[in-house]
Design an enzyme around this catalytic site. Structure first.
Site, PDB file in Angstrom:
ATOM      1  CG  ASP A  56      -0.313  -0.247   2.313  1.00 29.96           C
ATOM      2  OD1 ASP A  56       0.883  -0.910   2.493  1.00 29.96           O
ATOM      3  OD2 ASP A  56      -0.789   0.313   3.352  1.00 29.96           O
ATOM      4  CD  GLU A 113       3.323  -0.829   7.629  1.00 29.95           C
ATOM      5  OE1 GLU A 113       3.388  -0.672   8.954  1.00 29.95           O
ATOM      6  OE2 GLU A 113       3.267   0.068   6.896  1.00 29.95           O
TER       7      GLU A 113
END
Length: 396
Positions: A83, A141
């Site tokens: 991400d 995350e």
């Protein structure tokens, strides 16, 4: 030629494509829990390969790729996150983000690129090693509750014997790897506090119940949680990061909102911090005749690198010094947080820090900065280092 030598040769042959993958991902970043296209790119990468791919694992777009070796043995997990962050990119690179306001400013594009490349090489050599490798391509995350906790809770990693991951940092030299044994990265909790009072005219403050004054008192008092309640040997931080009380010159607002974060390297301290903050709120309510609403959320746990595995990782990687590494050192615990902690709560393993200082940059921009850059030579170092670790541990 040993299997490790063959692996390293394959990785060297694939290095340019690995860099191209990283740049493609960098140009097309997606925020946490919104990584649909990134996840599809990862799944498509494995489409024609002899592996089991499970998509949509956990609370988002998590992907688990299972590689079976030639015979029974350990099952080891290797994790990379994918991400990006809500940052407007200012880095001067040709492959700048095409998604305005979203940027890979923490290196997750590089993490994904090296794990895809390492995974492909391990698949090509799977007749030459024993056991099972599970590649953990993890979403989200950066934003709690994160992706790791839900992936662990799904049960898909229950058979892991060990788990490893690497993180790129441009703040120290390319070719250097840092290993921290024990508590390696801080646990994290966030809080929101609303203080409701009674507003009024600034000329007659006695007719109000001043929420702004109560909030100011909280900002000062909360710092005593660390300075007067905790051992000076502990590593703990309590920070108020926002204080919102908009209004005019002559209006005392009836409500203020505050928010902040706490970090701790001793997991047992997280409960105490909350208890003290709640007690302070009760005292403020009594002292200022206001109402406090505290929303305190436990976030990522402390990253605990299991000492036995950390020692083995250090020993293995030291064998690469003079080859693909320049130095392996004992690192110091950091106050940043990482949801890799959830894997280590369940499974022994180690989270490894890898230097990626850009060439000629004496004072590089850190992770999460809009001018964040890395030395892409670190990608091959990551792939070789994690490959070295996993092949060695499968044989142990």
């Amino acid at each position: 030629m040993s299997v490790k030598e063959k692996l390293f040769q394959l990785l060297e042959d694939k290095e340019q494509r690995m860099i191209e993958i990283r740049r493609h991902l960098h140009e097309n970043p997606e925020l946490s829990f919104e990584e649909k296209n990134t996840a599809q790119f990862i799944a498509d990468f494995y489409q024609d390969k002899d592996v089991k791919v499970t998509t949509n694992v956990g609370n988002g777009y998590g992907i688990i790729v299972e590689i079976k070796g030639n015979g029974e043995g350990k099952t080891i997990g290797l994790r990379a996150d994918f991400d990006a962050l809500p940052i407007v990119e200012e880095a001067d690179v040709e492959f700048k983000s095409k998604n305005e306001g979203v940027m890979h400013a923490c290196g997750h594009d590089g993490h994904t690129a090296y794990l895809l490349t390492l995974g492909e090489a391990l698949i090509e050599l799977k007749d030459e090693w024993r056991g099972t490798i599970k590649l953990i391509h993890q979403h989200a995350e950066e934003v709690p509750p994160g992706g790791a906790k839900s992936i662990v809770e799904s049960g898909i990693l229950d058979d892991l014997d060990e788990v490893y991951g690497m993180h790129i940092f441009p703040t120290f030299d390319t070719g250097v790897i840092k290993i921290v044994s024990g508590n390696a990265m801080a646990g994290r909790s966030n809080f929101d506090l609303t203080i409701q009072g009674k507003g009024g005219h600034g000329a007659v403050p006695n007719k109000t119940r001043d929420a702004l004054m109560a909030g100011s008192y909280f900002v000062t008092q909360v710092q005593t949680i660390v300075s007067r309640n905790m051992s000076p040997m502990d590593s703990t931080v309590v920070s108020v990061t926002a204080f919102d009380a908009p209004g005019g010159y002559n209006v005392i607002q009836d409500k203020v909102t505050l928010r902040g974060t706490t970090r701790y390297l001793e997991e047992e301290n997280k409960e105490f911090i909350r208890e003290r903050m709640e007690a302070m709120c009760r005292g403020i309510e009594e002292s200022f005749d206001v109402t406090c609403t505290l929303d305190y959320v436990y976030d990522y746990p402390v990253v605990y690198n299991h000492p036995e595995e950390a020692a083995e990782v250090k020993r293995i990687l030291e064998g690469g010094v003079g080859n693909y590494l320049t130095e392996v050192v004992d690192g110091a615990p950091g106050s940043g947080s990482e949801d890799f902690s959830y894997y280590l709560l369940k499974t022994p393993g180690t989270f490894i820090n890898v230097g990626a200082r850009p060439v000629g940059m004496e004072d590089p921009y850190p992770n999460h900065h809009p001018k964040f850059e890395i030395n892409e030579d670190a990608l091959l170092i990551c792939a070789k280092g994690l490959g070295d670790v996993v092949l060695s541990r499968l044989e142990a």
